[in-house]
Scaffold this active site. Sequence first.
Site, PDB file in Angstrom:
ATOM      1  CB  CYS A 127      31.616  88.771  22.397  1.00 49.78           C
ATOM      2  SG  CYS A 127      31.564  90.112  23.614  1.00 49.78           S
ATOM      3  CB  CYS A 153      25.041  91.513  26.562  1.00 53.15           C
ATOM      4  SG  CYS A 153      25.254  89.984  25.606  1.00 53.15           S
TER       5      CYS A 153
END
Length: 271
Positions: A209, A75
Amino acid sequence: MLTSFYKMHGLGNDFVILDERMGALPLTPDRIAALAHRRRGIGCDQLVTLHAPTVQGADVLVRFFNPDGSEAGACGNASRCVADLVWRCSGNATPVLQTRAGVLPTSRTPDGLITVDMGAPRTHWQDVPLAMAMDTLHLPLPGDPAAASMGNPHATFFVSDFGMVAQGHALEHDPIFPERANIGFARMDGPHHMRLKVHERGAGMTEACGSGACAAVVNAVRRGLAARTCAVELDGGTLRIVWSEQTDHVLMTGSATTAFEGTVDLAAYPS
């Protein structure tokens, strides 16, 4: 059992961060999902845990969990948040993060932003992974997406508008993606600027993201649509992505923000 936590976000992509370096916490997939719940828990796009590193040269081992309790490999936005947290707690401005996706060096820019070296993208069908051998530049799906892995699977649809975003959930679960996938919808506004929306695996639409921005630029460069340095504008803000020709690594630069700190009684959540 009161446990301290940090609530942080990278461009609105928000995280609950728990420190397990002094001892393991009783976390299960069900408990993680309950903590991530927006109404009945703290609420987050992903829960992140910190551990003592197990490889030489790393400063902290980081694990990422989706809001359904499943574990993710990487991430980007959370990595920036962890790097910022380590800097504020230890003074180390260049912490190295150990993740399932590899060892990620980080650094701070003079204006306080954080750069994470996300490593080299993986573009072979087995590495994404996809269900069968195919050209990752042109998946056999309506909309002609491209696929790449930045430690987690991504498919990028190049669009003129964002009418497809409602299909994100169905596309995430398409059989072509055996481990599901993050689905990006990218509109190219020129070789150095992209507008991007991402349906994240297990989380749905998020404000930003980081790994999705990296994968979208990689796929756009492979398609001849973008330069190797590209600003990616997401709903929560803008990331600067550089795919280095010299190292093949993708560098992501953006902000990290602490929203608040608190304590939570883990025993109050299902085990």
